[in-house]
Scaffold this motif. Structure first.
Motif, PDB file in Angstrom:
ATOM      1  N   ALA A 176       0.791  -1.144  -0.125  1.00 59.17           N
ATOM      2  CA  ALA A 176       0.081  -0.146  -0.043  1.00 59.17           C
ATOM      3  C   ALA A 176       0.946   1.139  -0.047  1.00 59.17           C
ATOM      4  N   THR A 177       0.513   2.177  -0.867  1.00 54.76           N
ATOM      5  CA  THR A 177       1.565   3.373  -0.902  1.00 54.76           C
ATOM      6  C   THR A 177       1.452   4.090   0.260  1.00 54.76           C
ATOM      7  N   GLN A 178       2.695   4.434   0.555  1.00 55.71           N
ATOM      8  CA  GLN A 178       2.729   5.154   1.809  1.00 55.71           C
ATOM      9  C   GLN A 178       2.987   6.563   1.814  1.00 55.71           C
ATOM     10  N   PRO A 179       2.900   7.504   3.033  1.00 53.03           N
ATOM     11  CA  PRO A 179       2.645   8.883   2.732  1.00 53.03           C
ATOM     12  C   PRO A 179       3.983   9.649   1.911  1.00 53.03           C
ATOM     13  N   TRP A 180       5.192   8.853   2.236  1.00 53.41           N
ATOM     14  CA  TRP A 180       6.307   9.415   1.628  1.00 53.41           C
ATOM     15  C   TRP A 180       6.334   9.396   0.176  1.00 53.41           C
ATOM     16  N   ALA A 181       5.620   8.297  -0.666  1.00 52.65           N
ATOM     17  CA  ALA A 181       5.489   8.294  -1.731  1.00 52.65           C
ATOM     18  C   ALA A 181       4.622   9.243  -2.278  1.00 52.65           C
ATOM     19  N   ILE A 182       3.375   9.122  -1.701  1.00 52.34           N
ATOM     20  CA  ILE A 182       2.215   9.907  -2.047  1.00 52.34           C
ATOM     21  C   ILE A 182       2.907  11.453  -1.882  1.00 52.34           C
ATOM     22  N   SER A 188       4.973  16.524  -7.746  1.00 52.96           N
ATOM     23  CA  SER A 188       4.776  16.564  -9.395  1.00 52.96           C
ATOM     24  C   SER A 188       3.159  17.011  -9.834  1.00 52.96           C
ATOM     25  N   GLN A 189       2.325  16.543  -8.992  1.00 56.93           N
ATOM     26  CA  GLN A 189       0.723  16.801  -9.666  1.00 56.93           C
ATOM     27  C   GLN A 189       0.780  18.180  -9.573  1.00 56.93           C
ATOM     28  N   GLU A 190       1.245  18.962  -8.288  1.00 56.70           N
ATOM     29  CA  GLU A 190       0.774  20.296  -7.982  1.00 56.70           C
ATOM     30  C   GLU A 190       1.498  21.272  -9.212  1.00 56.70           C
ATOM     31  N   ALA A 191       3.022  20.738  -9.169  1.00 58.70           N
ATOM     32  CA  ALA A 191       3.679  21.464 -10.379  1.00 58.70           C
ATOM     33  C   ALA A 191       3.024  21.391 -11.699  1.00 58.70           C
ATOM     34  N   ILE A 192       2.425  20.212 -12.054  1.00 56.16           N
ATOM     35  CA  ILE A 192       1.826  20.157 -13.276  1.00 56.16           C
ATOM     36  C   ILE A 192       0.439  20.961 -13.408  1.00 56.16           C
ATOM     37  N   LEU A 193      -0.410  20.956 -12.118  1.00 55.04           N
ATOM     38  CA  LEU A 193      -1.626  21.545 -12.303  1.00 55.04           C
ATOM     39  C   LEU A 193      -1.431  23.476 -12.306  1.00 55.04           C
ATOM     40  N   LYS A 194      -0.273  23.640 -11.538  1.00 56.25           N
ATOM     41  CA  LYS A 194      -0.177  25.079 -11.443  1.00 56.25           C
ATOM     42  C   LYS A 194       0.444  25.759 -12.637  1.00 56.25           C
ATOM     43  N   SER A 214       7.263  23.066 -18.062  1.00 55.87           N
ATOM     44  CA  SER A 214       7.924  23.130 -16.939  1.00 55.87           C
ATOM     45  C   SER A 214       7.529  22.619 -15.506  1.00 55.87           C
ATOM     46  N   GLY A 215       6.381  22.884 -15.499  1.00 55.90           N
ATOM     47  CA  GLY A 215       5.723  22.213 -14.215  1.00 55.90           C
ATOM     48  C   GLY A 215       6.111  20.630 -14.193  1.00 55.90           C
ATOM     49  N   MET A 216       5.808  20.160 -15.196  1.00 52.95           N
ATOM     50  CA  MET A 216       6.157  18.735 -15.224  1.00 52.95           C
ATOM     51  C   MET A 216       7.600  18.341 -15.036  1.00 52.95           C
ATOM     52  N   ALA A 217       8.433  19.055 -15.532  1.00 50.50           N
ATOM     53  CA  ALA A 217       9.686  18.825 -15.492  1.00 50.50           C
ATOM     54  C   ALA A 217      10.130  19.223 -14.102  1.00 50.50           C
ATOM     55  N   VAL A 218       9.623  20.088 -13.285  1.00 51.31           N
ATOM     56  CA  VAL A 218      10.015  20.545 -12.016  1.00 51.31           C
ATOM     57  C   VAL A 218       9.444  19.268 -11.037  1.00 51.31           C
ATOM     58  N   ASP A 272       2.980  12.582 -21.230  1.00 50.67           N
ATOM     59  CA  ASP A 272       1.593  13.346 -21.194  1.00 50.67           C
ATOM     60  C   ASP A 272       1.188  13.469 -19.671  1.00 50.67           C
ATOM     61  N   PRO A 273       1.078  14.978 -19.557  1.00 49.35           N
ATOM     62  CA  PRO A 273       0.947  15.463 -18.165  1.00 49.35           C
ATOM     63  C   PRO A 273      -0.358  14.885 -17.542  1.00 49.35           C
ATOM     64  N   LEU A 274      -1.560  14.729 -18.155  1.00 49.00           N
ATOM     65  CA  LEU A 274      -2.651  14.261 -17.582  1.00 49.00           C
ATOM     66  C   LEU A 274      -2.417  12.582 -17.338  1.00 49.00           C
ATOM     67  N   SER A 275      -1.773  11.866 -18.109  1.00 42.26           N
ATOM     68  CA  SER A 275      -1.584  10.532 -17.961  1.00 42.26           C
ATOM     69  C   SER A 275      -0.719  10.530 -16.715  1.00 42.26           C
ATOM     70  N   TYR A 276       0.085  11.508 -16.382  1.00 45.43           N
ATOM     71  CA  TYR A 276       1.028  11.679 -15.127  1.00 45.43           C
ATOM     72  C   TYR A 276       0.148  11.725 -13.730  1.00 45.43           C
ATOM     73  N   LEU A 277      -0.858  12.680 -14.092  1.00 41.56           N
ATOM     74  CA  LEU A 277      -1.922  12.786 -13.029  1.00 41.56           C
ATOM     75  C   LEU A 277      -2.548  11.440 -12.630  1.00 41.56           C
ATOM     76  N   TYR A 278      -3.186  10.956 -13.601  1.00 36.69           N
ATOM     77  CA  TYR A 278      -3.882   9.698 -13.581  1.00 36.69           C
ATOM     78  C   TYR A 278      -3.071   8.586 -12.885  1.00 36.69           C
ATOM     79  N   ILE A 279      -1.987   8.299 -13.480  1.00 40.45           N
ATOM     80  CA  ILE A 279      -1.325   7.164 -12.947  1.00 40.45           C
ATOM     81  C   ILE A 279      -0.760   7.327 -11.758  1.00 40.45           C
TER      82      ILE A 279
END
Lengths: 368, 368
Positions: A176-182, A188-194, A214-218, A272-279
């Protein structure tokens, strides 16, 4: 013998019923095969890819410079021997390399789904694969292997379809994914969204491919930190500086900074940024125990021979997370599981780069 | 007795000669004092702040909700007892809480420096402090204490001004910033630089204070990961989800995500982005050995009684980095140094939140 690499895309018109209650209809699955299916269909090895991986896990396409992501493990005469095994690797749904994802055309109007794409889970990803295998007439397989998110899929197979695979090999992952990984995914998600160029999801694919995001790069830079370790960074970069005269220049750069920049900005050209968000969402909500009362109860489903391989200084998925799976299996009396903790300085990346340290093990498991 | 908190800003008209060869002229230093200077001026304790800290290390301002950042350590009857010691904490140059930094007016035209501000180093920060203390008639002090970047300053004092302090206590830091920490800073810097609202450094202070700067929020989120540990995140957040019904909502959130969002966005309201770039640069290029042939040679300068305190699972500055300082001091025959490795699950944050675990130690060192 040759690798016999073949790439296909299979189109499904029946709805895929997702864990969320939503459906995906129709959908495509792109996959790659290596080697040859034997007459009894008993030589299938399924390989599952990680977050930004694809179905292209071995061999090299004409004109390409880079081989598939696990090429040193898979091929004729290699640990996963394509002279012997028929290897299948599918691109997960939600991804961006051929299988249906958020930028795929939504029927009937053919505009991309974007945010209308349903959240998919690791369980959904393997369900889609199972449907593909059924269509190919493959109703059980010799083994399933995967690392990181691929390891999640392998474990989920063991629980959701207990009779499907004889052997499961799961590397560098967790139950189960732990908070560190989340938390890393959150950056990453926030950098993309903003990023204004993300246009709240209404970007043009071509613009991103051309200009990057650049958000996805960050975000990817943060990801790369989580893939490495203190030791591997010290070995790889130390305090090397591009230009020592520029030490007092605000924008003078350490080698490690150049590495992150290169990988970060390069990444935005091929993912793809949306794929990044979904995965990353699928990874965050991954939990083998979901739908069960406990991890114990979930793992009671497991019938396959199960091999768990962790890496000592994997900072994304800690080795004790995998040991917990092993300990739980022991506790509930599962007879055939093995836990291997590998000494490596490479951190999470070890499952991709330190093949030498586990290829013999995998070979033995497959050939046993 | 009372804390006797006083805040001052001292203006200097002589140039400050920086390590880079550039000068800062004129410049201000804002500082805070607690307790009372004794007649022999022998009761001074200098406290040094971390990256985003300030001179406000203890007590509470009227109308504020939060105390100074080390309030549980410093005050009447506390480990750093202001009934006994005269405590001084200065805001470092380059910062944004009163001392001269990149958004300070550049003389004579009074426009903010922005990128014209020179790169400052840890050595420059302590040089400015030393000049302030001289002006106050304080030519040596009982002790210097600091954690993280504050610990860097404390160590730099020990090397650059060997006769200045009798005792040095340095917590949760290193002798030279390693690539792991540089990488985290890189994510923050890149996130700031690529935010269009940063306007390539030509933002209006008021706009940032009002609207925040999402790039800096994203960067701060990455920073927060580096301050924590797997264990503290597991304890603090686990896999708690704001709304379990929303598990399959793309923007449903885990507790850890809310924590990062809250702290990230809140941060942009009180910290200046250019200061963030300059101070992280100072941290990145911090290296006690610079100007010497080796760490050995640098540490040979140390005359003070030196106390090194690390935290077992500090992931930003690993405990072995501090142990290396201690081992080197032992090797070169320094007689009076002590290394303490504290068991804590809090990661780097321990130096701010696990005061209980080292306050007695600090009290004993000061009173010895």
């Amino acid at each position: 013998m040759s690798l016999n690499l073949k790439t296909y895309t299979e189109h499904f018109t029946n709805p895929l019923y997702l864990e969320s209650g939503r459906i995906l209809e129709p959908y495509d699955i792109t996959y790659e095969t290596y080697g040859k299916l034997n007459d009894t269909k008993s030589n299938v090895v399924v390989v599952c890819h990680a977050l930004t991986g694809s179905h292209h896990c071995a061999g090299i396409y004409e004109g390409d410079k880079k081989t598939g992501w696990w090429d040193s493990l898979i091929g004729p005469g290699k640990a996963v021997d394509t002279d012997k095994y028929f290897v299948i690797c599918t691109n997960v749904i939600g991804s961006c390399f051929g299988s249906t994802g958020p930028m795929s055309p939504q029927y009937p109007h053919h505009n991309p789904y974007r945010y209308k794409f349903p959240v998919v889970t690791i369980k959904d990803m393997i369900k889609a694969q199972r449907i593909l295998f059924d269509k190919l007439g493959i109703h059980n397989v010799h083994a399933i292997i995967g690392g990181s998110m691929g390891g999640m899929q392998a474990l989920q197979f063991a629980i959701t379809y207990p009779n499907f695979a004889s052997k499961i090999i799961s590397l560098a992952t967790t139950h189960a994914t732990q908070p560190w990984a989340i938390a890393f995914n959150k950056v990453s998600q926030e950098a993309i969204l903003k990023d204004p160029d993300f246009k709240q999801g209404y970007y043009e694919k071509e613009d991103i491919a051309k200009n990057g995001l650049s958000g996805m790069a960050v975000g990817r830079m943060a990801g790369h930190i989580s893939f490495l370790s203190h030791e591997s960074m010290q070995d790889k970069f130390g305090r090397e500086y591009r230009n020592t005269d520029g030490l007092y220049e605000l924008f003078g750069k350490f080698q490690v900074e150049l590495y992150l920049e290169y990988n970060g900005y390069n990444f935005t050209k091929w993912f793809d940024p949306l794929s990044y968000l979904y995965i990353t969402k699928a990874i965050n909500i991954y939990d083998l125990s979901r739908g069960f009362d406990s991890l114990n109860e979930a793992l009671e489903k497991v019938k396959a021979e199960l091999h768990l391989i962790s890496f000592k200084n994997d900072l994304l998925f800690r080795n004790y997370e995998m040991k917990e799976i092993s300990d739980t299996l022991t506790k509930i009396g599962h007879k055939n599981h093995h836990y291997l903790d590998i000494d490596s300085d490479y951190g999470h990346d070890a499952f991709l780069v330190e093949i030498e340290k586990f290829k013999e093990y995998i070979k033995d498991v497959l050939n046993d």
